[in-house]
Motif scaffolding. Structure first.
Motif, short mmCIF file in Angstrom:
data_model
loop_
_atom_site.label_atom_id
_atom_site.label_comp_id
_atom_site.label_asym_id
_atom_site.label_seq_id
_atom_site.Cartn_x
_atom_site.Cartn_y
_atom_site.Cartn_z
N SER B 45 0.43 -1.55 0.02
CA SER B 45 0.53 -0.30 0.23
C SER B 45 0.52 1.41 0.17
O SER B 45 0.12 1.96 -0.88
CB SER B 45 -0.87 0.50 1.10
N ASP B 166 -5.51 -0.07 -4.81
CA ASP B 166 -5.59 -1.51 -3.82
C ASP B 166 -6.32 -2.96 -2.70
O ASP B 166 -7.53 -2.59 -2.64
CB ASP B 166 -4.75 -0.46 -2.64
N GLU B 167 -5.68 -3.66 -3.25
CA GLU B 167 -6.32 -4.74 -3.16
C GLU B 167 -8.44 -5.06 -3.00
O GLU B 167 -8.95 -4.61 -2.70
CB GLU B 167 -6.63 -5.51 -1.73
MG LIG Z 1 -1.86 -2.74 2.00
#
Ligand SMILES: [Mg+2]
Ligand SMILES: Nc1ncnc2c1ncn2[C@@H]1O[C@H](COP(=O)(O)OP(=O)(O)O)[C@@H](O)[C@H]1O
Lengths: 782, 222
Positions: B45, B166-167
């Motif tokens: 991240s 992010d994911e």
């Molecule tokens: Mg993360």
């Protein structure tokens, strides 16, 4: 884009109802007072805007130039100036002098009332719009016209024309007319307009040089104002020839009627014209009141910042620049302020309905200008209140807030918020103390029996022969003693001149014609000598009672030494000092004692001062005396008054105190609202923690302690600051009065505890609510 | 398009430096579809935020298109971001107070577009993602997958050249995840450069290249 901001702002308001309520209620309570201050400001610019020939009307003002080059500007001019201009310059249509005299008290034998007075000539009514409702203006000496309102005060619904009012120096006045109600906002504000001939007859001023009058000039249509300038130069030159060397020379100039208010020149003798400082004070008041409520907004928005942080992060991630977020937060504050303006305006209208105070202007002519000012002010309020939170909130780093790594403690501004709470409570307390001190002083003034006795005293006004009435009334079974006096204490008095000996110089002194029984009734304290001798004589006696201040002014030595010494009264009569009384307040509590002379002088007795043996009902007592009165004066109204009640009404400014009390209450409520908000939001943030603690077995009291500790500390700090500051304020407020009852510790402590106990209760109740909540519920919602 | 040279990022804990990113070198060409993988806490991240200019770094050079990001001021960086980059999160991060329509519209407001233009663009986007019927609902009224669709629509509305995710499927079931990945593939074909963080090999397979991170350091690729 702005529309979008307001849409979001609106949704936020609706969603966070407590927050919105606290802010709108707080601001809404403060705004009426701010609006009132702003109304005063707008009204200042509308003073005297109702006269028919405004564009050709001028006031002549004077620059006094001293030999050393210094210069004083005065709104006044010599009395003779108007006549001079009118007779010598054909382009002058009309010119008229106006003289203002302060400290007038008129009586119709039943009521003594302080009135506001000006002397005018017939031409005054041609230049200025003060139409009569009844009667006419006569320029005969000792005549006057009275305002509609004051006529009602004196005579109720009865026709005032032809009635008499008396003044203790000028004598009796015949009322020749009643004015229609006129706009309050005029620098000619007055209750009576008296014939100039009265003034001319009595004045000892040099009417060519002394600045005792105001001069107004109406120019003929199409006359260049320059002509007037030239004329004024010529008139001044003529006047200055007579000026003795060393006296300042006069320079006259014109001032257009519209330019009189507000006064930007700092003119002297400019009564009832607000100057720029008054305007500034009003503006500052408006700002100060609003700031208190604005603090709440700032504080609560910051307290809520955690919940807004995520939103800021998202908006930044979607491309918001910082300035765009600043605008958004300011829009929210402005929206709140605008809603408060609506609420505030409604409250203002309600206040207008219930509050009646002389010194407040409620309505102005130019509504558009007024609303422009209101709205501008509200915009400014919103912007200022929103600016600090906007700056702080818009600075959040999206990477941090979205990760959730921002905790409440990492907001660096907690100190700032805490100091706002402290400041708010200190300011509230200071204001409450200030008003409390005044309340206490006014109560003292209204009920004081220490300076002179008011208890069980009833006054009956008489005109001329009083002896039979006096004797007859003394027979009433309730009556203990009937004193005689020119005018009772507690109002303005006649003036006499005293000097030590023929060679000494004169000193002004208050003069009361009184007999021994009056002095006994008043329970004055003798420091030396004794009361006047009892007398029934028809002529004045040459014994006088002085107060200590009179001894001091005359330089008669100690009170013991003064007894038996002669003084010279009004230049020619020798009087012997019979007794000396302690200095006491017989009129205005603010001022130091003046020299006082009391003399047996039956020609000036106008009031019977009756003392009853016991407390009686004023109504019953009056009815028991009325037949006696009717026996001697069958055609005159019985002028009877309850002295204690009279003075209470005279000294206690009921409407003003109510108004000031209301402001205190509003400021206090605002502070409490702010506190409720702060406590609620800070406990909301810890709701999960509270749940966990409870599950682990913490008791409700332990949790309340935990939650409220921080706030209680803040309130304690505020209280600690308030004690010395409050003491100083109270001391200051007290010492504005030469005669005061000292600091009213009991009342101040009561107010102090009231403020802080309510604050503590607010904290405890609000934390208590969070503490008793079911822990399972708060944990499950996670 | 993106060129990272010797990027270091650290925090100082108790006087000593803890590195979040260590000597990252990375070049991304326009049109690539890259997946960043690695264990939890490895700095994925952080790296994505640095690339997305949401977070700063302490050392190294970052060139984005023609600009040297490390020399830019905060304001200029925000302008650059706003023009070229869209972001999608695992937690969706929609604004709760706004409807689906308004959430998607938000970036356009910040681009200072006129209402009529905004209307047309949002309508297109709603169409494309098949959520026209949901446009007046609030995020709380949608399922996770639907929320993420809105999040992606919002990220794409301003037509970014680079999409960072992010994911994005971390909170979704596998079927919803697959749909999102198909969507990414399609976008990539249309020319959008994509960098995604993911834990799933299956998702990574949609991309053209995988970067593995361990303790803030790029693993030399197998
Ligand atoms: Mg993360
Ligand atoms: N501001 C910070 N201060 C200290 N440590 C941080 C900070 N930001 C991230 N970290 C740490 O850096 C590491 C990498 O975080 P992150 O990039 O979120 O990992 P992930 O690969 O799971 O996305 C984690 O161990 C995290 O705890």
């Amino acid at each position: 884009m702005i529309k979008n901001y307001f849409k979001t702002a609106w949704r936020n308001l609706v969603k966070h109802k407590l927050f919105s309520f606290i802010n709108i209620a707080g601001l809404g309570l403060a705004i009426p007072f701010a609006l009132l201050c702003l109304t005063q400001v707008v009204a200042v610019f509308e003073t005297d805007n109702f006269h028919p020939h405004a564009e050709n009307t001028y006031r002549i003002i004077t620059d006094l130039k001293a030999a050393n080059g210094s210069s004083v500007k005065s709104a006044a001019s010599p009395l003779a100036l108007a006549d001079d201009i009118k007779t010598n310059y054909p382009f002058v249509e009309k010119a008229t002098p106006v003289v203002r005299e302060f400290g007038w008290e008129l009586t119709n034998r039943i009521k003594n009332i302080n009135v506001n007075s000006i002397f005018v000539e017939p031409a005054f009514f041609d230049i200025f719009a003060f139409p009569l409702e009844k009667g006419a203006f006569s320029n005969m000496p000792n005549t006057l016209v009275i305002t509609h309102e004051m006529a009602e005060v004196f005579f109720g619904t009865a026709d005032a024309v032809g009635k008499t009012l008396s003044h203790h120096d000028y004598g009796d006045f015949i009322i020749t007319g009643v004015l229609k109600p006129y706009k309050r906002n005029t620098h000619f504000r007055s209750d009576v307009m008296v014939s100039m001939e009265t003034y001319r007859r009595f004045t000892k001023d040099n009417i060519n040089k002394d600045l005792t009058a105001y001069t107004y000039v109406l120019l003929k249509q199409n006359t260049g104002a320059k002509n007037l300038d030239a004329a004024l130069l010529a008139v001044a030159a003529k006047t200055n020839i007579t000026i003795i060397k060393g006296e300042p020379i006069l320079h006259f100039r014109k001032q257009a009627l519209e330019k009189i208010s507000p006064d930007f020149e700092d003119l002297q003798n400019n009564a009832y014209v607000e100057d720029y400082q008054d305007v500034a004070v009003n503006l500052l008041m408006a700002v100060a009141i609003i700031l208190m409520a604005g603090f709440n907004y700032t504080n609560l928005t910051l307290a809520r910042s955690l919940s807004r942080a995520k939103e800021v992060g998202i908006r930044k991630v979607t491309g918001a620049l910082r300035y765009q977020l600043v605008i958004q937060f300011i829009c929210e504050a402005v929206l709140i302020a605008m809603l408060s303006l609506v609420a505030g305006f409604i409250i203002l209208k309600i206040m207008q309905h219930y509050i009646h105070m002389q010194w407040i202007t409620w309505e102005v002519d130019n509504k558009v200008a007024l609303w422009a000012v209101f709205i501008l002010f509200t915009l400014l309020t919103g912007t200022i209140a929103g600016a600090v939170p906007a700056r702080i909130l818009s600075a959040f780093q999206p990477a941090k807030v979205l990760k959730g790594s921002i905790s409440p403690a990492s907001f660096g501004k907690i100190g700032f918020r805490k100091s706002l709470v402290v400041v708010q409570f200190v300011a509230t307390c200071c204001y409450v103390f200030f008003i409390g001190s005044f309340y206490s002083q006014f109560q003292y003034m209204a009920t004081d029996n220490k300076n002179f006795n008011r208890e069980n005293i009833y006054n009956v006004s008489v005109n001329g022969g009083y002896k039979l009435l006096q004797n007859d009334m003394a027979l009433n079974k309730e009556v203990e003693r009937v004193g005689l006096v020119s005018t009772p204490f507690g109002g303005s008095s006649a003036v006499c001149h005293i000097k030590k000996d023929a060679a000494g110089h004169n000193n002004a002194a208050s003069y009361y014609a009184a007999n021994a029984d009056f002095i006994s009734n008043m329970e004055l304290q003798f420091v030396a000598g004794k009361n006047l001798p009892q007398s029934n004589s028809d002529s004045a006696s040459n014994f006088v009672i002085l107060n200590e201040q009179a001894l001091y002014t005359l330089g008669l030595g100690t009170s013991q030494e003064a007894i038996g010494k002669p003084i010279i009264l009004n230049n020619d009569k020798t009087a012997i000092v019979q007794g000396v009384v302690k200095n006491f307040c017989y009129y205005i509590y603010q001022f130091n004692t003046q020299p006082l002379v009391m003399q047996y002088n039956p020609a000036q007795f106008h009031v019977l001062s009756i003392k009853t043996k016991n407390k009686v009902s004023a109504g019953d007592f009056k009815s028991s005396l009325e037949p006696v009165w009717k026996k001697y004066y069958p055609h005159e109204a019985f002028a009877f008054s309850d002295y204690e009640k009279d003075l209470y009404n005279r000294y206690y400014p009921g409407a003003d105190m109510q108004f000031l009390g209301m402001i205190s209450l509003v400021i206090f409520v605002i502070a409490i609202l702010g506190l409720i908000g702060m406590v609620t939001y800070s406990t909301e943030k810890r709701i999960k923690e509270i749940g966990v603690r409870k599950v682990m077995g913490a008791s409700v009291t332990a949790i309340i302690k935990e939650l409220s500790g921080g706030f209680i500390k803040l309130i304690a700090i505020a209280a600690a600051i308030c004690i010395p500051v409050g003491y100083a304020i109270t001391w200051f407020a007290n010492n504005m009065f030469a005669f005061n009852n000292g600091i009213n510790i009991k009342l101040m402590l009561l107010l102090f505890f009231l403020v802080f106990i309510i604050a503590l209760l607010t904290i405890i109740i609000n934390t208590g609510k969070a503490a008793v909540a079911n822990p399972v519920k708060s944990l499950r919602t996670e | 398009m993106i060129n990272l040279k010797h990027i270091f990022k650290w925090v100082t804990v108790g006087g000593s430096r803890v590195f979040l990113l260590k000597d990252i070198n990375l070049e991304v060409k326009e049109g690539e579809f890259i997946s960043i993988m690695g264990p939890s806490g490895s700095g994925k991240s952080t790296l994505l935020n640095v690339i997305g200019m949401l977070d700063g770094f302490d050392e190294g050079e970052y060139h984005f298109l023609q600009e040297s990001v490390h020399t830019l001021k905060e304001k200029q960086r925000a302008q650059l971001y706003k023009q070229y980059i869209g972001f999608v999160f695992q937690a969706y991060h929609l604004i709760d107070e706004l409807t689906v329509y308004e959430n998607i519209e938000t970036p356009l407001i910040y681009q200072n577009l006129k209402t009529s233009e905004r209307k047309a663009m949002v309508a297109d986007m709603l169409d494309r993602f098949n959520i026209v019927g949901k446009k007046d609902l609030f995020p709380a009224q949608l399922s996770g997958g639907q929320q993420q669709l809105v999040g992606i629509a919002r990220a794409l509305i301003a037509k970014p050249k680079l999409l960072l995710a992010d994911e994005p499927t971390g909170n979704l079931n596998s079927k919803q995840g697959e749909e999102i990945m198909e969507l990414f593939k399609q976008l990539n074909n249309e020319g959008v450069t994509i960098i995604q963080v993911t834990h799933s090999e299956k998702n990574a397979a949609y991309g053209s290249r995988v970067i593995n991170l361990l303790d803030g350091r790029k693993e030399i690729n197998q």
